[in-house]
Design an enzyme around this catalytic site. Structure first.
Site, PDB file in Angstrom:
ATOM      1  N   HIS A  65      -7.866   0.623   2.228  1.00  0.00           N
ATOM      2  CA  HIS A  65      -7.553  -0.560   2.680  1.00  0.00           C
ATOM      3  C   HIS A  65      -6.280  -0.963   3.358  1.00  0.00           C
ATOM      4  O   HIS A  65      -6.122  -2.138   3.835  1.00  0.00           O
ATOM      5  CB  HIS A  65      -7.313  -1.509   0.905  1.00  0.00           C
ATOM      6  CG  HIS A  65      -7.637  -2.979   1.122  1.00  0.00           C
ATOM      7  ND1 HIS A  65      -8.026  -3.461   2.440  1.00  0.00           N
ATOM      8  CD2 HIS A  65      -7.802  -3.833   0.230  1.00  0.00           C
ATOM      9  CE1 HIS A  65      -8.442  -4.622   2.042  1.00  0.00           C
ATOM     10  NE2 HIS A  65      -8.177  -4.761   0.834  1.00  0.00           N
ATOM     11  N   SER A  82     -10.408 -12.502  -4.958  1.00  0.00           N
ATOM     12  CA  SER A  82     -10.604 -12.627  -3.537  1.00  0.00           C
ATOM     13  C   SER A  82     -12.026 -12.905  -3.233  1.00  0.00           C
ATOM     14  O   SER A  82     -12.969 -12.861  -3.657  1.00  0.00           O
ATOM     15  CB  SER A  82     -10.521 -11.055  -2.725  1.00  0.00           C
ATOM     16  OG  SER A  82     -10.607 -11.118  -1.419  1.00  0.00           O
ATOM     17  N   TYR A 118       0.839  -1.204   0.004  1.00  0.00           N
ATOM     18  CA  TYR A 118       0.028  -0.088   0.026  1.00  0.00           C
ATOM     19  C   TYR A 118       0.829   1.447  -0.200  1.00  0.00           C
ATOM     20  O   TYR A 118       0.561   2.159  -0.879  1.00  0.00           O
ATOM     21  CB  TYR A 118      -0.855   0.226   1.381  1.00  0.00           C
ATOM     22  CG  TYR A 118      -2.108  -1.140   1.053  1.00  0.00           C
ATOM     23  CD1 TYR A 118      -2.974  -1.156   0.162  1.00  0.00           C
ATOM     24  CD2 TYR A 118      -1.820  -2.325   2.104  1.00  0.00           C
ATOM     25  CE1 TYR A 118      -3.800  -2.118   0.209  1.00  0.00           C
ATOM     26  CE2 TYR A 118      -2.848  -3.165   1.833  1.00  0.00           C
ATOM     27  CZ  TYR A 118      -3.930  -3.086   1.174  1.00  0.00           C
ATOM     28  OH  TYR A 118      -4.721  -3.992   0.895  1.00  0.00           O
ATOM     29  N   PRO A 158     -11.292  -1.080  -1.977  1.00  0.00           N
ATOM     30  CA  PRO A 158     -12.577  -1.830  -2.333  1.00  0.00           C
ATOM     31  C   PRO A 158     -13.821  -1.209  -1.654  1.00  0.00           C
ATOM     32  O   PRO A 158     -13.781  -0.073  -0.986  1.00  0.00           O
ATOM     33  CB  PRO A 158     -12.164  -3.047  -1.725  1.00  0.00           C
ATOM     34  CG  PRO A 158     -11.461  -2.639  -0.509  1.00  0.00           C
ATOM     35  CD  PRO A 158     -10.708  -1.571  -0.763  1.00  0.00           C
TER      36      PRO A 158
END
Length: 642
Positions: free
Chosen positions: A329, A540, A90, A103
């Site tokens: 996230h 995922s 990240y 997301p």
């Protein structure tokens, strides 16, 4: 007063009793790396890679030295890979957060008849947020236990305690994850409400009393009226947070030169969360359109500036019924977001609105509008951010598809793992248009202290063998090959969730070599290693127990994002890609996925009760990004751990 400090103060006592993440044996990881890549690169390239790997892992070699350093690091840290992983996944990523990183959870469509209905919904939701935060403050949230593979193991709860206390601060080269730390006498807790691209401070505790639902509704009404005053409106500063991280960091450095802007930024960075009251977006609110609108707000002409992407939780309430939550996230994984949002939706369903019964404070201070001083330089930066967001909106292609022929119960009856089965189906769908590629599937390692995720490498040689038989001219529907592929996927899953997968280990070896100022090692400059980390297929499983679904964008320009939610009798797929890539097409992928799931279902039943197409075939365009036609005809509670 609350201050922002660097994230390492992350111990909330919720990792007590959990083991530390193990460091896998070096040779085990190197052997598995070769096994994972052998069938994904040409033979000549693989031979060179094997030579490099053998040299790296040789007795007395650099690999053994770095392995020992990792073991020493494990002794000193609660989780030896946490900081390496967080930065790599990240904080070092320079791409914009919307679509590329954040997301979203898409709530069921709401039927608001009036603007007051949406404000009531927002007040009810905020009331649930405050209830949930009270559980966290009291450390009364029950411990999660794993289900699925190796069920019953207690899981680390640290991530929950970052939901309302974290902020991702942009930096020119690297972002910083900061945590809010309250002093003995904190300021009243507050939420930031975004409305018509303006930001308002909604204090949720006044005179040491938490506002009830009627109070919240009253304040939201005031905010709506204040936002409608066009003379008071300020530029949509939120657009800056949708830009690339370096660009946003540079814009922020310009903003903070003025004290008014510094004060406004401080209020946003220290808030519990954002509540975004969005205006009607225009298009028909299909599942696909709602997913798109949640991911990017519809761009600068709609609600793209009515947000602040750096904050972990942004609850979106559209007056047209498009609702959900956008997640930054870096502080926590999707399953934590699921647990939080499921709590809120169940709270709202099981706890009727208290607007009628509740007594309101007689005179509430009016919410405060955040002010901004916008120089010509900031105006130019806003225009540039708006332009880039609009290009991102036009480029994103999404298909939310509900496969209704069967769900996880059918798969379980075949004595197969539903997650492994779906992963093999994704491999089959991709292979029908391109060779097999490195695939990412997130695997929770919350069984360990401060555990986040590792990668399940779903592009196995066994999956390749299966998809080849399914796509060959002489198609032999071989059930054994399907079971072999599912077993390989399941075995790697168990490796990953027990801390024995290869990606975190290789990352740790690479990063500790950097810390020691070693020259870039051949293992990590090798083209095979680069290919191994190009996850064209990023997947995922995000299961829910209430009606909602998760989606996200691709991680590469020519890639797919594939999020799935297996239910008893159906499976929801959210497939994303970029329109400017001639190598990907969400509609085409969904068609291939549906076809493959039908074939796999028929293979499992061996023709006795073949799975037949549903009455509702996939409704998609058969035109690809470059104008050519797709190759498929138009008609053709707890925690579930992978």
């Amino acid at each position: 007063m609350p201050i922002l400090e660097r994230e390492p103060s992350r111990d909330h006592g919720k990792s007590d009793g959990l083991p530390k993440l193990p460091v896998p044996k070096l040779q085990q990881t190197l052997d598995m790396y070769l096994k994972c890549m052998r069938h994904l690169v040409p033979e000549e390239k693989f031979r060179r890679t094997k030579m490099i790997v053998d040299q790296f892992g040789a007795p007395g070699g650099v690999g053994q030295f770095l392995q020992q350093k990792l073991l020493e690091r494990r002794e000193k840290n609660a989780n030896w890979v946490y900081d390496y992983w967080l930065e790599d996944m990240y904080l070092n990523n320079r791409l914009a957060l919307p679509v590329n990183s954040s997301p979203v959870m898409v709530f069921p469509k709401q039927n608001f008849r009036t603007n007051s209905d949406s404000l009531r919904f927002a007040a009810h939701l905020i009331s649930g947020v405050l209830e949930y935060k009270a559980l966290l403050d009291a450390q009364a949230l029950p411990v999660d236990y794993a289900r699925g593979q190796l069920a019953g193991t207690p899981l680390c709860m640290d991530q929950y305690y970052r939901l309302f206390t974290s902020y991702r601060l942009p930096g020119p080269k690297r972002d910083t994850l900061v945590a809010q730390k309250s002093s003995v006498m904190p300021e009243p807790e507050h939420i930031i409400v975004a409305c018509k691209n303006q930001f308002f401070v909604l204090d949720v505790v006044i005179n040491f009393r938490r506002l009830n639902e009627k109070d919240l509704y009253t304040q939201l009404e005031k905010i709506w009226r204040m936002a409608e005053n066009e003379e008071e409106r300020l530029p949509p500063i939120g657009l800056l947070t949708s830009d690339g991280r370096t660009e946003w960091a540079e814009a922020r450095s310009v903003l903070i030169q003025d004290s008014t802007n510094r004060d406004s930024l401080d209020m946003i960075e220290r808030c519990l969360c954002l509540v975004c009251l969005n205006e009607p977006s225009g298009p028909e609110l299909t599942d696909t359109n709602r997913a798109l609108l949640m991911l990017h707000g519809g761009g600068p002409e709609r609600n793209g500036g009515n947000c602040w992407y750096d904050k972990p939780l942004q609850f979106v309430i559209g007056s047209d019924g498009c609702c959900g939550v956008v997640c930054e996230h870096s502080p926590f994984e999707g399953i934590v977001l699921v647990q939080c949002t499921e709590y809120l939706l169940k709270y709202m369903k099981g706890s009727p609105s208290k607007l009628v019964r509740a007594a309101s404070v007689s005179e509430l201070p009016a919410p405060r509008r955040l002010r901004w001083k916008c120089s010509p330089e900031i105006q130019a930066l806003l225009a540039a951010s708006a332009d880039k967001l609009q290009r991102l909106v036009k480029n994103l292609d999404m298909n939310v598809y509900k496969f209704t022929n069967y769900g996880k119960e059918f798969i379980k009856k075949q004595k197969m793992s539903p997650d492994a089965y779906i992963q093999v189906a994704l491999q089959l769908a991709y292979y029908r248009s391109a060779p097999q590629v490195s695939t990412y599937e997130s695997a929770s390692i919350r069984r360990f202290q401060e555990g986040r995720v590792d990668n399940i490498r779903s592009a196995t040689s066994e999956a390749l063998a299966f998809v080849r038989t399914m796509t060959g001219e002489n198609c032999s529907l071989n059930l054994k090959q399907l079971r072999d592929a599912i077993n390989a996927q399941t075995n790697y899953t168990i490796m990953a969730i027990t801390g024995m997968a290869i990606d975190n280990h290789l990352l740790g070896l690479r990063e500790i070599a950097k810390e020691l100022n070693m020259e870039k090692l051949e293992l990590f400059s090798d083209e095979t290693y680069t290919i191994s980390n190009q996850f064209i297929l990023s997947t995922s499983q995000v299961p829910t127990t209430v009606e909602m679904f998760c989606c996200y964008g691709p991680v590469l320009p020519n890639g797919y994002g594939a999020c799935y939610n297996p239910q008893s009798d159906h499976i929801i797929f959210c497939v994303s890609s970029f329109r400017d890539s001639e190598e990907s097409c969400s509609d085409k992928f969904v068609k291939a996925l549906r076809e493959g799931l039908l074939e796999m279902g028929s293979l499992c039943t061996k023709g006795n009760n073949p799975v037949t197409p549903s009455e509702h075939p996939v409704q998609v365009s058969n035109t690809m990004r470059n104008g050519s036609k797709c190759m498929y005809p138009q008609n053709v509670q707890y925690i579930i751990e992978c």
